[in-house]
Motif scaffolding. Structure first.
Motif, PDB file in Angstrom:
ATOM      1  N   GLU A  60       1.093  -1.143  -0.023  1.00  0.00           N
ATOM      2  CA  GLU A  60       0.019  -0.363   0.011  1.00  0.00           C
ATOM      3  C   GLU A  60       1.317   1.238  -0.363  1.00  0.00           C
ATOM      4  O   GLU A  60       1.490   1.427   0.578  1.00  0.00           O
ATOM      5  N   LEU A  61       0.685   1.932  -1.310  1.00  0.00           N
ATOM      6  CA  LEU A  61       1.897   2.597  -1.463  1.00  0.00           C
ATOM      7  C   LEU A  61       1.029   4.244  -1.185  1.00  0.00           C
ATOM      8  O   LEU A  61      -0.292   4.252  -2.060  1.00  0.00           O
ATOM      9  N   ARG A  62       2.046   6.066  -0.540  1.00  0.00           N
ATOM     10  CA  ARG A  62       1.175   6.715  -0.634  1.00  0.00           C
ATOM     11  C   ARG A  62       2.784   7.589  -0.200  1.00  0.00           C
ATOM     12  O   ARG A  62       2.074   8.400   0.279  1.00  0.00           O
ATOM     13  N   LEU A  63       3.463   7.094  -1.988  1.00  0.00           N
ATOM     14  CA  LEU A  63       4.824   8.099  -2.085  1.00  0.00           C
ATOM     15  C   LEU A  63       4.265   9.139  -2.604  1.00  0.00           C
ATOM     16  O   LEU A  63       4.225   9.671  -3.677  1.00  0.00           O
ATOM     17  N   LEU A  64       4.555  10.360  -2.657  1.00  0.00           N
ATOM     18  CA  LEU A  64       4.659  11.603  -2.710  1.00  0.00           C
ATOM     19  C   LEU A  64       6.014  12.096  -3.438  1.00  0.00           C
ATOM     20  O   LEU A  64       5.343  12.376  -4.821  1.00  0.00           O
ATOM     21  N   TYR A  65       7.248  11.945  -3.622  1.00  0.00           N
ATOM     22  CA  TYR A  65       8.231  11.984  -4.048  1.00  0.00           C
ATOM     23  C   TYR A  65       9.242  10.855  -3.633  1.00  0.00           C
ATOM     24  O   TYR A  65       9.338  10.471  -2.705  1.00  0.00           O
ATOM     25  N   LEU A  66       9.629  10.255  -5.129  1.00  0.00           N
ATOM     26  CA  LEU A  66      11.119   9.663  -4.933  1.00  0.00           C
ATOM     27  C   LEU A  66      12.073   9.905  -5.792  1.00  0.00           C
ATOM     28  O   LEU A  66      11.574  10.995  -7.018  1.00  0.00           O
ATOM     29  N   ASN A  67      13.533  10.770  -5.038  1.00  0.00           N
ATOM     30  CA  ASN A  67      14.640  10.441  -5.721  1.00  0.00           C
ATOM     31  C   ASN A  67      14.771   9.702  -6.496  1.00  0.00           C
ATOM     32  O   ASN A  67      14.388   8.496  -6.512  1.00  0.00           O
ATOM     33  N   THR A  68      16.663  10.005  -7.635  1.00  0.00           N
ATOM     34  CA  THR A  68      16.503   8.573  -8.440  1.00  0.00           C
ATOM     35  C   THR A  68      16.947   7.333  -7.711  1.00  0.00           C
ATOM     36  O   THR A  68      16.432   6.422  -8.172  1.00  0.00           O
ATOM     37  N   SER A  69      17.459   7.335  -6.341  1.00  0.00           N
ATOM     38  CA  SER A  69      18.283   6.040  -5.488  1.00  0.00           C
ATOM     39  C   SER A  69      16.647   5.776  -5.234  1.00  0.00           C
ATOM     40  O   SER A  69      16.949   4.699  -4.875  1.00  0.00           O
ATOM     41  N   VAL A  93      -0.672  -4.794  -5.522  1.00  0.00           N
ATOM     42  CA  VAL A  93      -0.146  -2.910  -5.377  1.00  0.00           C
ATOM     43  C   VAL A  93      -0.512  -1.968  -5.165  1.00  0.00           C
ATOM     44  O   VAL A  93      -1.453  -2.350  -6.721  1.00  0.00           O
ATOM     45  N   ASN A  94      -0.753  -0.966  -4.282  1.00  0.00           N
ATOM     46  CA  ASN A  94      -2.274   0.071  -4.546  1.00  0.00           C
ATOM     47  C   ASN A  94      -1.205   1.004  -4.745  1.00  0.00           C
ATOM     48  O   ASN A  94      -0.742   1.092  -3.405  1.00  0.00           O
ATOM     49  N   TRP A  95      -0.788   1.695  -5.516  1.00  0.00           N
ATOM     50  CA  TRP A  95      -0.453   2.931  -5.121  1.00  0.00           C
ATOM     51  C   TRP A  95      -1.618   4.115  -5.383  1.00  0.00           C
ATOM     52  O   TRP A  95      -2.226   4.315  -6.619  1.00  0.00           O
ATOM     53  N   HIS A  96      -1.905   4.390  -4.101  1.00  0.00           N
ATOM     54  CA  HIS A  96      -2.826   5.718  -4.098  1.00  0.00           C
ATOM     55  C   HIS A  96      -1.341   7.187  -4.343  1.00  0.00           C
ATOM     56  O   HIS A  96      -1.024   7.098  -3.828  1.00  0.00           O
ATOM     57  N   GLU A 106       2.026   9.674 -13.305  1.00  0.00           N
ATOM     58  CA  GLU A 106       3.060   9.023 -13.959  1.00  0.00           C
ATOM     59  C   GLU A 106       3.966   8.296 -13.781  1.00  0.00           C
ATOM     60  O   GLU A 106       4.159   7.394 -14.248  1.00  0.00           O
ATOM     61  N   LEU A 107       4.694   8.428 -12.859  1.00  0.00           N
ATOM     62  CA  LEU A 107       5.537   7.111 -12.012  1.00  0.00           C
ATOM     63  C   LEU A 107       5.185   5.945 -11.543  1.00  0.00           C
ATOM     64  O   LEU A 107       6.012   5.555 -12.870  1.00  0.00           O
ATOM     65  N   ALA A 108       4.114   6.159 -11.167  1.00  0.00           N
ATOM     66  CA  ALA A 108       3.544   4.876 -10.788  1.00  0.00           C
ATOM     67  C   ALA A 108       3.242   4.091 -12.135  1.00  0.00           C
ATOM     68  O   ALA A 108       3.419   2.729 -12.293  1.00  0.00           O
ATOM     69  N   GLU A 109       2.342   5.107 -13.084  1.00  0.00           N
ATOM     70  CA  GLU A 109       2.526   4.494 -14.352  1.00  0.00           C
ATOM     71  C   GLU A 109       3.409   3.075 -14.733  1.00  0.00           C
ATOM     72  O   GLU A 109       3.270   2.544 -15.474  1.00  0.00           O
ATOM     73  N   GLU A 110       4.916   4.050 -15.305  1.00  0.00           N
ATOM     74  CA  GLU A 110       6.386   3.624 -15.319  1.00  0.00           C
ATOM     75  C   GLU A 110       6.158   2.567 -14.948  1.00  0.00           C
ATOM     76  O   GLU A 110       6.998   1.921 -15.040  1.00  0.00           O
TER      77      GLU A 110
END
Length: 125
Positions: A60-69, A93-96, A106-110
């Motif tokens: 269950e993901l509620r991630l707002l921003y991720l850097n490259t690493s 996976v459920n990405w909220h 867009e990141l989740a779609e990738e």
């Protein structure tokens, strides 16, 4: 086995793994100074769970921003899930995300494009 919890900070997500329910949740931003240090224990927990639990695993993901690493670390986790899925283990996976944050969608779609296991992207107002 055991549950684990990592408190979130301004630059790291809060992460909870609950063995009994088979859920791993992450909330917040992820741009730690050392993503290996942060995600290594998550990776190990997922590996152990998939090897020992014999039950479905739900992220269950509620991630707002991720850097490259952090993106690389998430790719490694999704690779574990993909491998488990090919072995017949139920993973999902459920990405909220907030509908106002198209970048996260867009990141989740990738990520989803590279996964054959169930991967839902859920927008919220």
């Amino acid at each position: 086995m055991s549950d684990f919890s990592i408190s979130g900070t301004q630059s790291t997500p809060a992460i909870q793994g609950v063995w009994g329910s088979g859920t791993l949740s992450m909330q917040g931003d992820s741009y730690p100074e050392n993503s290996y240090e942060l995600f290594h224990q998550v990776f190990e927990w997922v590996q152990r769970y998939l090897a020992e639990a014999g039950r479905p695993l739900q992220l269950e993901l509620r991630l707002l921003y991720l850097n490259t690493s952090s993106i690389k670390a998430m790719m490694d986790i999704f690779d574990l899930l993909e491998e488990a899925h090919h072995k017949g283990k139920p993973v999902a996976v459920n990405w909220h995300y907030d509908n106002r944050n198209e970048r996260v969608a867009e990141l989740a779609e990738e990520f989803k494009e590279d996964c054959t296991f169930p991967f839902e992207i859920v927008g919220h107002d």
